[in-house]
Design an enzyme around this catalytic site. Structure first.
Site, PDB file in Angstrom:
ATOM      1  CD  GLU A  53      -2.792   1.082   2.520  1.00  0.00           C
ATOM      2  OE1 GLU A  53      -3.828   1.768   2.519  1.00  0.00           O
ATOM      3  OE2 GLU A  53      -2.468   0.361   3.487  1.00  0.00           O
ATOM      4  CE  LYS A 126      -7.939   1.493   2.800  1.00  0.00           C
ATOM      5  NZ  LYS A 126      -6.739   1.784   3.629  1.00  0.00           N
ATOM      6  CB  CYS A 163      -5.119  -1.558   3.783  1.00  0.00           C
ATOM      7  SG  CYS A 163      -4.450  -1.636   5.464  1.00  0.00           S
TER       8      CYS A 163
END
Length: 288
Positions: A53, A126, A163
């Site tokens: 990330e 994301k 994540c």
């Protein structure tokens, strides 16, 4: 013949943990650190590679300091352009997580996808953005607005979940329904309450959806925030939830695994989750 794909993950610590240094200097050092590791993956025959990330910087979200906006860039943009020749050299598709600047004041936590010829296939932003316990991400990122795309690389159909997304099964299912064969989850997560979930949730996604998962975490501690140890342990798991390759907890590493994509058909012919699911009964799940 079996349909096998050699896939790789890179986990790395940040080489400069000093806020007196410029953002550009910190960013350049992290990119330079990754380049030999990317070459290493290429020489090992990796066909699809995923980085961690926001790979070319620290995990700056324990702060709420606007100067970290300077790490953000267009996607595609200069960092993607620097990696195109490597994708071409090794005929290696790449998942490249970056801090994206769409326009002034509009930023996303994003992953760009390059195919094996270096062509840009698209990006994932994301979706789920945390705001808790040192992970002050809503200060830095807007929630993703591009859904759950799947990218048809030369070697496999690839999805990305970033994540904190991994705590939400809905997007993991959407990626499977959209045809993903391998789902990569580039992360920055520290030892603490969620560590025991690291090898629980993502193998569960692999089982529930009948695909491979590549889970990536960085390593080390990052000053000045020192929110904890990024515990590495990047791994691949198969559609049966078995971990088939894993990195150490505390060292930079390139993880390489051969993924037999024929196993997807084999598993799904036994566990008919896509046949037996009942979307007509799930309306309450999408109620606010």
């Amino acid at each position: 013949m079996a349909r096998k794909v050699t896939s790789g993950l890179i986990q790395a610590s940040n080489p400069i943990n000093d806020e007196s240094r410029s953002v550009a200097e910190i960013q350049a050092a992290m990119l330079e650190k990754h380049l030999p590791m990317i070459h290493d993956a290429g020489t090992q025959g990796v066909q699809i590679l995923c980085l961690q990330e926001i790979f070319n910087g620290p995990y700056f979200c324990p702060s709420q300091d606007a100067h970290w906006y300077d790490i953000a860039e267009p996607v595609p943009g200069p960092t993607v352009e620097k990696l195109v020749p490597l994708a071409q050299k090794y005929q290696m598709a790449m998942v490249v997580p970056l801090y994206e600047r769409e326009q002034a004041g509009v930023y996303y936590n994003t992953a760009a996808i390059l195919d094996a010829d270096g062509s840009y296939l698209g990006k994932y932003r994301k979706t789920h953005i945390p705001q808790t316990s040192g992970f002050w991400e809503k200060y830095f990122f807007k929630p993703g607005n591009m859904g759950y795309p799947v990218f048809e690389t030369r070697y496999a159909k690839v999805g990305v979940y970033i994540c904190y997304d991994r705590h939400f099964p809905e997007g993991a299912r959407a990626l499977g329904l959209n045809g993903a064969e391998i789902v990569f989850n580039p992360s920055a997560t520290v030892a603490g309450l969620s560590e025991y979930l690291w090898k629980l949730e993502q193998p569960a996604h692999a089982v529930a959806n009948g695909y491979f998962v590549g889970a990536i975490n960085r390593v080390g501690t990052e000053a000045p925030w020192n929110i904890g140890e990024f515990y590495g342990s990047s791994y691949f798991c198969d559609p049966r939830g078995r971990i088939i390759a894993e990195a150490p907890r505390d060292k930079d590493a390139v993880v390489v695994a051969d993924l037999n994509l024929d196993l997807i058909d084999e598993v799904r012919s036994v566990w008919q989750f896509y046949r037996d699911r009942r979307p007509d009964a799930y309306g309450a799940l999408v109620s606010p």
